[in-house]
Design a protein around this motif. Structure first.
Motif, PDB file in Angstrom:
ATOM      1  N   GLU A  42     -88.948 -72.181 -53.023  1.00  0.00           N
ATOM      2  CA  GLU A  42     -87.980 -71.617 -52.087  1.00  0.00           C
ATOM      3  C   GLU A  42     -88.650 -70.693 -51.085  1.00  0.00           C
ATOM      4  OE1 GLU A  42     -85.715 -69.632 -55.014  1.00  0.00           O
ATOM      5  OE2 GLU A  42     -84.536 -71.402 -55.604  1.00  0.00           O
ATOM      6  N   ALA A  43     -88.100 -70.674 -49.869  1.00  0.00           N
ATOM      7  CA  ALA A  43     -88.554 -69.735 -48.845  1.00  0.00           C
ATOM      8  C   ALA A  43     -87.457 -68.709 -48.610  1.00  0.00           C
ATOM      9  CB  ALA A  43     -88.858 -70.472 -47.549  1.00  0.00           C
ATOM     10  N   HIS A  44     -87.850 -67.447 -48.501  1.00  0.00           N
ATOM     11  CA  HIS A  44     -86.903 -66.352 -48.252  1.00  0.00           C
ATOM     12  C   HIS A  44     -87.367 -65.641 -46.981  1.00  0.00           C
ATOM     13  CE1 HIS A  44     -85.447 -67.085 -52.337  1.00  0.00           C
ATOM     14  NE2 HIS A  44     -86.727 -67.143 -52.687  1.00  0.00           N
ATOM     15  N   ILE A  45     -86.561 -65.736 -45.930  1.00  0.00           N
ATOM     16  CA  ILE A  45     -86.975 -65.248 -44.611  1.00  0.00           C
ATOM     17  C   ILE A  45     -86.046 -64.124 -44.167  1.00  0.00           C
ATOM     18  CG2 ILE A  45     -87.376 -65.933 -42.203  1.00  0.00           C
ATOM     19  CD1 ILE A  45     -87.173 -68.836 -44.292  1.00  0.00           C
ATOM     20  N   ARG A  46     -86.608 -62.921 -44.065  1.00  0.00           N
ATOM     21  CA  ARG A  46     -85.800 -61.772 -43.609  1.00  0.00           C
ATOM     22  C   ARG A  46     -85.984 -61.608 -42.108  1.00  0.00           C
ATOM     23  NH1 ARG A  46     -86.138 -55.963 -43.602  1.00  0.00           N
ATOM     24  NH2 ARG A  46     -88.283 -56.033 -44.346  1.00  0.00           N
ATOM     25  N   LEU A  47     -84.860 -61.611 -41.381  1.00  0.00           N
ATOM     26  CA  LEU A  47     -84.925 -61.591 -39.919  1.00  0.00           C
ATOM     27  C   LEU A  47     -84.492 -60.249 -39.341  1.00  0.00           C
ATOM     28  CD1 LEU A  47     -83.402 -65.114 -39.091  1.00  0.00           C
ATOM     29  CD2 LEU A  47     -85.811 -64.484 -39.299  1.00  0.00           C
ATOM     30  N   GLY A  48     -85.060 -59.927 -38.192  1.00  0.00           N
ATOM     31  CA  GLY A  48     -84.715 -58.687 -37.487  1.00  0.00           C
ATOM     32  C   GLY A  48     -83.510 -58.885 -36.592  1.00  0.00           C
ATOM     33  N   VAL A  49     -82.408 -59.316 -37.198  1.00  0.00           N
ATOM     34  CA  VAL A  49     -81.151 -59.494 -36.465  1.00  0.00           C
ATOM     35  C   VAL A  49     -80.038 -58.806 -37.263  1.00  0.00           C
ATOM     36  CG1 VAL A  49     -81.828 -61.703 -35.419  1.00  0.00           C
ATOM     37  CG2 VAL A  49     -80.659 -61.693 -37.634  1.00  0.00           C
ATOM     38  N   ASP A  50     -78.879 -58.682 -36.646  1.00  0.00           N
ATOM     39  CA  ASP A  50     -77.722 -58.131 -37.348  1.00  0.00           C
ATOM     40  C   ASP A  50     -76.632 -59.199 -37.344  1.00  0.00           C
ATOM     41  OD1 ASP A  50     -75.569 -56.799 -38.369  1.00  0.00           O
ATOM     42  OD2 ASP A  50     -75.815 -55.000 -37.143  1.00  0.00           O
ATOM     43  N   GLY A  51     -76.519 -59.913 -38.459  1.00  0.00           N
ATOM     44  CA  GLY A  51     -75.589 -61.038 -38.564  1.00  0.00           C
ATOM     45  C   GLY A  51     -74.126 -60.666 -38.431  1.00  0.00           C
ATOM     46  N   ARG A  52     -73.834 -59.346 -38.426  1.00  0.00           N
ATOM     47  CA  ARG A  52     -72.435 -58.925 -38.253  1.00  0.00           C
ATOM     48  C   ARG A  52     -71.961 -59.180 -36.827  1.00  0.00           C
ATOM     49  NH1 ARG A  52     -72.945 -52.899 -40.419  1.00  0.00           N
ATOM     50  NH2 ARG A  52     -74.721 -53.105 -39.016  1.00  0.00           N
ATOM     51  N   HIS A  53     -72.930 -59.317 -35.907  1.00  0.00           N
ATOM     52  CA  HIS A  53     -72.590 -59.618 -34.507  1.00  0.00           C
ATOM     53  C   HIS A  53     -72.690 -61.119 -34.275  1.00  0.00           C
ATOM     54  CE1 HIS A  53     -72.683 -55.350 -33.650  1.00  0.00           C
ATOM     55  NE2 HIS A  53     -73.897 -55.276 -34.176  1.00  0.00           N
ATOM     56  N   ALA A  54     -71.653 -61.686 -33.689  1.00  0.00           N
ATOM     57  CA  ALA A  54     -71.602 -63.148 -33.486  1.00  0.00           C
ATOM     58  C   ALA A  54     -72.798 -63.655 -32.681  1.00  0.00           C
ATOM     59  CB  ALA A  54     -70.296 -63.525 -32.788  1.00  0.00           C
ATOM     60  N   ASP A  55     -73.272 -62.846 -31.718  1.00  0.00           N
ATOM     61  CA  ASP A  55     -74.376 -63.317 -30.874  1.00  0.00           C
ATOM     62  C   ASP A  55     -75.744 -63.177 -31.550  1.00  0.00           C
ATOM     63  OD1 ASP A  55     -74.541 -60.577 -30.797  1.00  0.00           O
ATOM     64  OD2 ASP A  55     -74.837 -60.425 -28.627  1.00  0.00           O
ATOM     65  N   GLN A  56     -75.750 -62.665 -32.799  1.00  0.00           N
ATOM     66  CA  GLN A  56     -77.029 -62.575 -33.526  1.00  0.00           C
ATOM     67  C   GLN A  56     -77.010 -63.417 -34.799  1.00  0.00           C
ATOM     68  OE1 GLN A  56     -79.171 -58.901 -33.850  1.00  0.00           O
ATOM     69  NE2 GLN A  56     -78.037 -57.971 -32.166  1.00  0.00           N
ATOM     70  N   GLN A  57     -76.030 -64.295 -34.897  1.00  0.00           N
ATOM     71  CA  GLN A  57     -75.980 -65.205 -36.045  1.00  0.00           C
ATOM     72  C   GLN A  57     -77.102 -66.229 -35.933  1.00  0.00           C
ATOM     73  OE1 GLN A  57     -74.612 -66.027 -38.927  1.00  0.00           O
ATOM     74  NE2 GLN A  57     -73.450 -64.140 -39.053  1.00  0.00           N
ATOM     75  N   VAL A  58     -77.742 -66.530 -37.039  1.00  0.00           N
ATOM     76  CA  VAL A  58     -78.763 -67.584 -37.059  1.00  0.00           C
ATOM     77  C   VAL A  58     -78.299 -68.617 -38.076  1.00  0.00           C
ATOM     78  CG1 VAL A  58     -81.185 -68.163 -37.481  1.00  0.00           C
ATOM     79  CG2 VAL A  58     -80.591 -65.939 -36.483  1.00  0.00           C
TER      80      VAL A  58
END
Length: 230
Positions: A42-58
């Motif tokens: 498995e790969a676990h990738i921590r991103l520098g985004v804030d998923g609570r904002h719709a425009d930062q969803q990945v």
């Protein structure tokens, strides 16, 4: 948490402070398999985004060149000629409205991925409360809401996986089995990382790849050098 002897021995092979090149990390992940079964890598990738904002969803989907090593059961919600198309493509289950009580009331979940044609989303929407928490709700971004049922089923059977952020802004994805060759695991891992890097939201600021770790189901985490991935 108390760890077993095999895990402790395997963990000694990994320097927790070091970030490894992809090839070294894949080599280590194969060496640190401790279970008697064929573990998932498995790969676990921590991103520098804030998923609570719709425009930062990945969120998206990618076909791994060597698949996941797992047989995936596909349920298709369709009607009319799309039923025969789904069956011909190799869907494990095909149906419509009659499946609602079976899933909702009987707790039937003998499937791993749900595909739906757009005209069936009104029906599938009624299952949102049970499919949503399990990550099974069809989604256009993942290619699971589509009229091209043949392509959707073929891609999933070939090794298509969905990636999405969890609440901690981490993506968790399988990249194969420990029995895969190092080349197969490397190609799968690189394909996933390319897709996630391309999916970077334009509103994301600062460092995008915060940390990348790979591990067997039961093995220690191995950090991958993020600077070599971008």
């Amino acid at each position: 948490m108390k760890r077993g002897k095999k895990y402790t021995e395997a963990a000694k092979l990994v320097n927790r402070e070091e970030q490894y090149d992809v090839a070294e990390a894949i080599d280590l992940v194969k060496k640190t398999a401790v279970a008697k079964f064929d573990e998932t890598v498995e790969a676990h990738i921590r991103l520098g985004v804030d998923g609570r904002h719709a425009d930062q969803q990945v969120r998206g989907a990618v076909v791994l060149p060597h698949g996941t090593g797992k047989t995936v059961r596909v349920l298709v919600f369709a009607k009319g000629d799309k039923v025969a198309e789904a069956e011909a493509a190799g869907a494990d289950y095909v149906g419509g409205e009659e499946l609602i009580p079976k899933i909702q009331n009987d707790g039937w979940f003998e499937f791993d991925v749900v595909v739906a044609t757009p005209d069936m989303m009104g029906v599938v929407g009624r299952l949102g409360r049970v499919l949503g928490p399990k990550g099974l709700m069809p989604n256009p971004k993942a290619g699971t809401v589509t009229m091209d049922v043949t392509k959707a089923v073929n891609d999933i059977k070939a090794g298509k996986i969905e990636y999405r952020l969890d609440k901690a802004n981490i993506i968790h994805c399988p990249v194969g089995k420990n029995s895969f060759t190092e080349e197969q695991l490397t190609e799968n891992f690189n394909t996933l990382m390319d897709a996630i890097i391309k999916a970077k939201p334009s509103s994301a600021k600062g460092q995008y790849l915060k940390s990348v770790t790979i591990a067997n189901t039961m093995g220690p985490g191995i950090k991958v050098n993020t600077l070599k991935l971008v």
